[in-house]
Design a protein around this motif. Structure first.
Motif, PDB file in Angstrom:
ATOM      1  N   PRO A 116       0.792  -1.244   0.000  1.00  0.00           N
ATOM      2  CA  PRO A 116       0.000   0.000   0.000  1.00  0.00           C
ATOM      3  C   PRO A 116       0.818   1.285   0.000  1.00  0.00           C
ATOM      4  O   PRO A 116       0.281   2.355  -0.274  1.00  0.00           O
ATOM      5  N   PHE A 117       2.126   1.189   0.315  1.00  0.00           N
ATOM      6  CA  PHE A 117       2.931   2.399   0.208  1.00  0.00           C
ATOM      7  C   PHE A 117       4.248   2.088  -0.495  1.00  0.00           C
ATOM      8  O   PHE A 117       4.906   1.102  -0.163  1.00  0.00           O
ATOM      9  N   VAL A 161       6.560  10.795   0.924  1.00  0.00           N
ATOM     10  CA  VAL A 161       6.535  11.182  -0.495  1.00  0.00           C
ATOM     11  C   VAL A 161       6.515   9.924  -1.359  1.00  0.00           C
ATOM     12  O   VAL A 161       7.328   9.024  -1.189  1.00  0.00           O
ATOM     13  N   ASP A 162       5.551   9.883  -2.264  1.00  0.00           N
ATOM     14  CA  ASP A 162       5.474   8.791  -3.226  1.00  0.00           C
ATOM     15  C   ASP A 162       6.517   9.074  -4.318  1.00  0.00           C
ATOM     16  O   ASP A 162       6.392  10.062  -5.051  1.00  0.00           O
ATOM     17  N   TYR A 168       2.314  12.997   1.303  1.00  0.00           N
ATOM     18  CA  TYR A 168       1.265  12.498   2.195  1.00  0.00           C
ATOM     19  C   TYR A 168       1.561  12.927   3.622  1.00  0.00           C
ATOM     20  O   TYR A 168       2.610  12.605   4.177  1.00  0.00           O
ATOM     21  N   THR A 169       0.608  13.646   4.208  1.00  0.00           N
ATOM     22  CA  THR A 169       0.781  14.148   5.576  1.00  0.00           C
ATOM     23  C   THR A 169       0.123  13.237   6.607  1.00  0.00           C
ATOM     24  O   THR A 169       0.269  13.462   7.803  1.00  0.00           O
ATOM     25  N   ALA A 226      -4.193   4.397  -2.049  1.00  0.00           N
ATOM     26  CA  ALA A 226      -3.777   3.045  -2.431  1.00  0.00           C
ATOM     27  C   ALA A 226      -4.968   2.284  -3.029  1.00  0.00           C
ATOM     28  O   ALA A 226      -4.808   1.509  -3.984  1.00  0.00           O
ATOM     29  N   ALA A 227      -6.155   2.514  -2.485  1.00  0.00           N
ATOM     30  CA  ALA A 227      -7.359   1.884  -3.040  1.00  0.00           C
ATOM     31  C   ALA A 227      -7.655   2.426  -4.440  1.00  0.00           C
ATOM     32  O   ALA A 227      -8.007   1.667  -5.359  1.00  0.00           O
TER      33      ALA A 227
END
Length: 546
Positions: free
Chosen positions: A205-206, A269-270, A277-278, A287-288
């Motif tokens: 998911p990340f 950070v992606d 993303y905070t 992620a979904a």
């Protein structure tokens, strides 16, 4: 009806004036034409007004909301009537129950509270294998109550793919059978059907851009997503940053899980999208979205059917505390009502249901399982949420204790500039941080800036955006007072009565705007009605008099 009344009135007026000259008769006919013209014109205006009101109501219903789940493993659960009265007192407008309890559905009748009802996992076989059983379920649990009871959705099973995978083949047939029964009752446009999933159906998911659905489940998930796309229903997910943090301690910072403000260097950070993303929940929601995109599904919204934080745990759950639960749920509520969306979809804010309303004290261990509730079964708060400034939702915020302080990680020069502004143009009361005063020590820029920031924040009524200072400040629920130094926010909380009143009547700028808009429409509606009556009847009256 107004037009017909005008014709009748005019006809009667003409009948009483048979001896008038031909000129007078022509004048009466002219007046009739004018009456009909203006009646038609004002009727069109009324129709437009009605459409405007209808559209506003529909837009209002599309706004993101925060609801609550209501579990029943509670030793002293309130009666249905007491429960609904409590929901109304707390200004809770959306609830989700884990069955289709008839007492609750009856008692919700006539209220404005929307409810998602559920099909328990043990009923999937019967409903998924028989259309008549599904139709009977809809008749008994939906048609019997709607629209007096505002049923907005049906949750079919709960985390079936991960908790009872043997029942996975039953999900789609059950969902489709229930939907078809709604179509037969012409309710499918008002009530959405979906099935809640655990976060674990999504792997890696990340970063969110690399997330994908578990390949072993795609044969079930893809046709289900296609159904959701076709029917305009949401993908319902149970997302718990608490478990993400507990399973990844040392990797996921606690502040990220709790929605706490972060300095840019602490944001996730992606690397593929460079999206920042905070908080963990936004990353889970995105992620979904990325997982659906990998299956070419891009028009299904995510609804978070469960999320929350436990307020108590055993020795293995040291982060299950009241303070963390308060911080998570308070910040979650603010996050939803800020309507900032996610980094991937800033235009779309997912609605959420907090897990849960009451502590389910009858739950089996671990200890945290019985301590997810916002309230005890006797309706006293398990802890006090800090939700002032976002309206009357969850009116149990009786402390209103939030403070504005300087964040870590910034140099003294930058902080000094913000401090100078707060004490100068910002007109904060900085007398207590002068040499010899109670808050002068510790004598450093960060401490002085925190006091000045809080003074300005409190002076401005904690309005949105007043604790920012170009990203140098953050809101906290922890009292920064120390020793004899009492921060401005703590000087105001001694008057508890005042705080309770403030917390239950405060409203966000957005709510004020909506209220103002609605009032304007009501005034406009009254004006239009008077206009209709005046234009429609005045010429007729003149005809009679003349």
């Amino acid at each position: 009806m107004l037009q017909l009344a005008h014709v009748i009135s005019s006809t009667r007026a003409e009948a009483g004036m048979r001896k008038l000259s031909l000129g007078s008769f022509s004048m009466a006919n002219s007046n009739l034409v004018i009456i009909l013209y203006f009646s038609f014109f004002t009727f069109a205006e009324a129709e437009a007004l009605h459409s405007q009101l209808k559209q506003q109501i529909q837009d209002q219903e599309k706004l993101p909301f925060v609801g609550v789940n209501i579990g029943t493993d509670v030793s002293n659960l309130p009666s249905a009537s007491d429960l609904v009265a409590f929901l109304q007192l707390q200004k809770i407008t959306h609830v989700r129950i884990y069955d289709a309890n008839s007492d609750i559905l009856k008692t919700l009748s006539g209220t404005k509270i929307r409810v998602i009802i559920s099909v328990p996992n043990n009923q999937l076989l019967a409903i998924g294998s028989s259309n008549s059983t599904a139709a009977s379920w809809i008749d008994r649990n939906v048609v019997a109550y709607y629209p007096q009871t505002l049923i907005s959705g049906i949750s079919v099973g709960d985390e079936v793919l991960t908790t009872v995978p043997s029942s996975a083949p039953l999900i789609l047939p059950a969902v489709e059978s229930l939907y078809n029964a709604l179509v037969a009752s012409n309710l499918h446009q008002h009530i959405k059907v979906s099935t809640p999933h655990a976060a674990s159906i999504i792997l890696d998911p990340f970063p969110p851009s690399q997330a994908y659905f578990n390949q072993s489940l795609v044969s079930v998930i893809l046709p289900l997503l296609q159904f959701l796309s076709r029917t305009g229903s949401p993908l319902t997910m149970n997302l718990y940053p608490y478990y993400v943090f507990m399973q990844n301690k040392g990797v996921v910072p606690l502040d990220n899980a709790l929605f706490k403000p972060l300095t840019p260097n602490k944001e996730m950070v992606d690397p593929n999208t460079l999206l920042h993303y905070t908080n963990v929940l936004d990353a889970m929601v995105d992620a979904a979205y990325f997982s659906m995109k990998n299956l070419n599904i891009t028009d299904v919204a995510v609804l978070v059917t469960e999320t929350g934080w436990p307020a108590k745990g055993d020795s293995k759950e040291p982060y299950a505390t009241k303070d963390n639960a308060d911080t998570y749920n308070s910040n979650l509520i603010r996050h939803v009502f800020d309507r900032t969306g996610t980094p991937l979809h800033p235009e779309t804010t997912s609605s959420v249901f907090i897990y849960e309303l009451f502590n389910e004290d009858l739950r089996a261990p671990p200890v945290s399982e019985a301590n997810w509730g916002l309230f005890y079964g006797n309706t006293s708060p398990a802890y006090l949420l800090h939700v002032s400034g976002i309206g009357t939702f969850l009116a149990n915020d009786t402390t209103n204790q939030t403070y504005c302080i300087a964040m870590d990680g910034f140099d003294s020069k930058t902080l000094q500039a913000a401090l100078d502004w707060a004490c100068g143009p910002g007109r904060a009361n900085c007398s207590e941080i002068q040499p010899g005063e109670t808050c002068f020590q510790p004598n450093n820029v960060k401490n002085h800036a925190s006091y000045a920031f809080d003074s300005y924040y409190q002076k401005e009524g904690k309005a949105q955006g007043t604790c920012d200072f170009k990203g140098l400040a953050m809101i906290t629920t922890t009292d920064p007072s120390h020793g004899s130094c009492i921060f401005p926010g703590s000087k105001k909380v001694s008057n508890k009565t005042k705080e309770v009143v403030n917390s239950t009547i405060s409203s966000s700028a957005g709510e004020k705007l909506r209220f103002k808009t609605f009032n304007s429409i009501k005034i406009s509606a009254i004006g239009n009605i008077l206009h209709i009556l005046l234009v429609a009847y005045l010429p007729t009256l003149l005809v009679v008099l003349l």
